[in-house]
Design an enzyme around this catalytic site. Sequence first.
Site, mmCIF file in Angstrom:
data_model
loop_
_atom_site.group_PDB
_atom_site.id
_atom_site.type_symbol
_atom_site.label_atom_id
_atom_site.label_comp_id
_atom_site.label_asym_id
_atom_site.label_seq_id
_atom_site.Cartn_x
_atom_site.Cartn_y
_atom_site.Cartn_z
ATOM 1 N N ASP A 187 13.730 18.668 -13.533
ATOM 2 C CA ASP A 187 14.141 17.935 -12.431
ATOM 3 C C ASP A 187 13.456 16.655 -12.289
ATOM 4 O O ASP A 187 12.383 16.482 -12.740
ATOM 5 C CB ASP A 187 13.558 18.888 -11.216
ATOM 6 C CG ASP A 187 14.410 20.144 -11.168
ATOM 7 O OD1 ASP A 187 15.577 20.057 -11.394
ATOM 8 O OD2 ASP A 187 13.576 21.299 -11.481
ATOM 9 N N GLU B 80 5.581 34.756 -19.308
ATOM 10 C CA GLU B 80 5.579 33.356 -19.089
ATOM 11 C C GLU B 80 4.366 32.912 -18.290
ATOM 12 O O GLU B 80 4.184 33.596 -17.441
ATOM 13 C CB GLU B 80 6.844 32.979 -18.616
ATOM 14 C CG GLU B 80 6.979 31.561 -17.997
ATOM 15 C CD GLU B 80 8.423 31.026 -17.425
ATOM 16 O OE1 GLU B 80 9.443 31.220 -18.104
ATOM 17 O OE2 GLU B 80 8.397 30.222 -16.636
ATOM 18 N N GLN C 157 5.593 33.622 -0.505
ATOM 19 C CA GLN C 157 5.695 32.963 -1.825
ATOM 20 C C GLN C 157 7.195 33.139 -2.342
ATOM 21 O O GLN C 157 7.891 32.368 -2.698
ATOM 22 C CB GLN C 157 4.874 33.464 -2.838
ATOM 23 C CG GLN C 157 4.667 32.539 -4.113
ATOM 24 C CD GLN C 157 3.791 33.366 -5.171
ATOM 25 O OE1 GLN C 157 3.880 34.305 -5.192
ATOM 26 N NE2 GLN C 157 2.893 32.371 -5.683
ATOM 27 N N ALA D 135 20.125 19.292 -20.268
ATOM 28 C CA ALA D 135 19.539 19.799 -21.063
ATOM 29 C C ALA D 135 20.332 19.993 -22.591
ATOM 30 O O ALA D 135 19.658 20.187 -23.610
ATOM 31 C CB ALA D 135 19.317 21.276 -20.712
ATOM 32 N N THR E 172 5.130 26.872 -19.519
ATOM 33 C CA THR E 172 6.107 26.049 -18.740
ATOM 34 C C THR E 172 5.556 24.452 -19.089
ATOM 35 O O THR E 172 4.371 24.524 -19.270
ATOM 36 C CB THR E 172 6.153 26.295 -17.493
ATOM 37 O OG1 THR E 172 4.625 26.199 -16.830
ATOM 38 C CG2 THR E 172 6.694 27.623 -17.212
HETATM 39 P P1 FAD Z 1 21.012 21.835 -17.372
HETATM 40 O O1 FAD Z 1 21.548 22.650 -18.436
HETATM 41 O O2 FAD Z 1 21.138 20.162 -17.641
HETATM 42 O O3 FAD Z 1 21.761 21.927 -15.930
HETATM 43 C C1 FAD Z 1 21.515 21.285 -14.834
HETATM 44 C C2 FAD Z 1 22.662 21.357 -13.858
HETATM 45 O O4 FAD Z 1 23.603 20.388 -14.483
HETATM 46 C C3 FAD Z 1 23.737 22.596 -13.721
HETATM 47 O O5 FAD Z 1 23.963 22.449 -12.368
HETATM 48 C C4 FAD Z 1 24.742 22.302 -14.639
HETATM 49 O O6 FAD Z 1 25.770 23.043 -14.390
HETATM 50 C C5 FAD Z 1 24.894 20.843 -14.702
HETATM 51 N N1 FAD Z 1 25.387 20.368 -15.991
HETATM 52 C C6 FAD Z 1 24.877 20.645 -17.425
HETATM 53 N N2 FAD Z 1 25.575 20.132 -18.103
HETATM 54 C C7 FAD Z 1 26.444 19.303 -17.590
HETATM 55 C C8 FAD Z 1 27.361 18.087 -17.834
HETATM 56 N N3 FAD Z 1 27.458 17.906 -19.206
HETATM 57 N N4 FAD Z 1 28.039 17.631 -16.951
HETATM 58 C C9 FAD Z 1 27.878 17.809 -15.712
HETATM 59 N N5 FAD Z 1 27.019 18.671 -15.124
HETATM 60 C C10 FAD Z 1 26.268 19.395 -16.104
HETATM 61 N N6 FAD Z 1 11.427 23.525 -15.148
HETATM 62 C C11 FAD Z 1 10.486 22.780 -15.662
HETATM 63 O O7 FAD Z 1 10.229 21.740 -15.004
HETATM 64 N N7 FAD Z 1 9.431 23.145 -16.385
HETATM 65 C C12 FAD Z 1 9.918 24.421 -17.219
HETATM 66 O O8 FAD Z 1 8.920 24.808 -17.776
HETATM 67 C C13 FAD Z 1 11.013 25.226 -16.616
HETATM 68 N N8 FAD Z 1 11.222 26.368 -17.326
HETATM 69 C C14 FAD Z 1 12.262 26.957 -16.990
HETATM 70 C C15 FAD Z 1 12.474 28.401 -17.574
HETATM 71 C C16 FAD Z 1 13.462 29.142 -17.135
HETATM 72 C C17 FAD Z 1 13.691 30.524 -17.872
HETATM 73 C C18 FAD Z 1 14.794 28.358 -16.208
HETATM 74 C C19 FAD Z 1 15.852 29.469 -15.807
HETATM 75 C C20 FAD Z 1 14.151 27.325 -15.502
HETATM 76 C C21 FAD Z 1 13.156 26.494 -15.992
HETATM 77 N N9 FAD Z 1 12.808 25.313 -15.504
HETATM 78 C C22 FAD Z 1 11.726 24.663 -15.628
HETATM 79 C C23 FAD Z 1 13.786 24.828 -14.315
HETATM 80 C C24 FAD Z 1 14.624 23.868 -14.833
HETATM 81 O O9 FAD Z 1 14.085 22.605 -15.447
HETATM 82 C C25 FAD Z 1 15.308 23.567 -13.659
HETATM 83 O O10 FAD Z 1 16.317 24.512 -12.866
HETATM 84 C C26 FAD Z 1 16.577 22.265 -14.025
HETATM 85 O O11 FAD Z 1 16.824 21.816 -12.648
HETATM 86 C C27 FAD Z 1 17.597 22.573 -14.733
HETATM 87 O O12 FAD Z 1 17.523 22.861 -16.007
HETATM 88 P P2 FAD Z 1 18.717 23.258 -17.062
HETATM 89 O O13 FAD Z 1 17.886 23.533 -18.360
HETATM 90 O O14 FAD Z 1 19.495 24.496 -16.553
HETATM 91 O O15 FAD Z 1 19.629 21.995 -16.942
#
Ligand code: FAD
Length: 286
Positions: free
Chosen positions: A109, A17, A210, A124, A48
């Site tokens: 976020d 990545e 970090q 997501a 990213t």
């Molecule tokens: P979601 O799946 O939406 O989950 C977020 C929260 O909401 C969780 O607590 C989940 O349990 C909860 N949730 C999900 N669905 C529901 C629902 N229907 N009702 C109520 N609660 C719900 N961030 C960036 O900005 N850019 C990047 O390129 C990036 N790359 C990443 C790559 C990886 C491999 C990982 C693990 C994270 C990455 N992130 C990135 C961080 C990520 O965007 C954040 O952690 C963000 O806060 C959550 O993303 P998610 O896709 O898990 O969200």
Amino acid sequence: MARIADLIAKGRTFSFEFFPPKTDSAQLSLGRAIGELESLGPSFVSVTYGAGGSTRQRTHAVVSWMRKETTLTPMAHLTCQGHVRSEIRDILNAYADDGVQNILALGGDVPTDGEPAPSDYTYASELLDDVSGDGRFSVGVAAHPEVHPRSTDRASDRRFLAAKLSRADFAITQFFFEVEVYVRMMNELADLGVNKPVLPGIMPVTNKKQIVRMAEMSGAAMPQWLIDRLDKVDDPEDVRRVGVEAATELCRDLLDAGAPGLHFYTMNRSTATREIHANLGLSSAC
Ligand code: FAD
């Protein structure tokens, strides 16, 4: 060009990545790291995306450049918070036009500074529906083995992850330091009837301050044995050596536990990842 779902189906993958560079010198470091890591023949690489679309053009530029000018199979990260559906449609069309076939569908976020941008999305899973419904992409999602910091409880976090994963091709995890964390999450997903591939995300420690800051932000627990090993060293080169040793041990344990591949957070540098790759004796399909 390959779809990541097909690559994972063929055997264990290893992938890297990167993040899009902000300055000319960062661009040079990224170019160097990509050149050094391309020769290892990774299964795919990912780039990213800045929260709220802040790196929209730069992420697209790096992914499309990789697709056209290198032998790499790229995947574009895409976050949905702060985007409306028409913007997502434009972004997907631009990737498809450039021959990019892999998207990591993320929540992202909400930026804390300034007015929040209008958004058609909260989670997501809503972006996942749009990207997988589009039909042109292999789609991955994020998994948080130690539970997402915003989750109210473990059980609901796992249910939301299982629901996402049942409609995606694969997941990639946030980084963590002990194999048990991964195995527990996989067992919990299996209990919910989901057995899709989940690639563990590996973050080798290269800098003590970090990693502590990043672990706090992402909700990853630093185990006491790792803190003790890092406490014994101060020289940056020794810190990196301990980080590479610990990450190598974790990777071995994960492969022994049946992980379908390894995804390395490179921080746009190649040395630690190359050393772990050599320690593990990996080839294109690991
Ligand atoms: P979601 O799946 O939406 O989950 C977020 C929260 O909401 C969780 O607590 C989940 O349990 C909860 N949730 C999900 N669905 C529901 C629902 N229907 N009702 C109520 N609660 C719900 N961030 C960036 O900005 N850019 C990047 O390129 C990036 N790359 C990443 C790559 C990886 C491999 C990982 C693990 C994270 C990455 N992130 C990135 C961080 C990520 O965007 C954040 O952690 C963000 O806060 C959550 O993303 P998610 O896709 O898990 O969200």
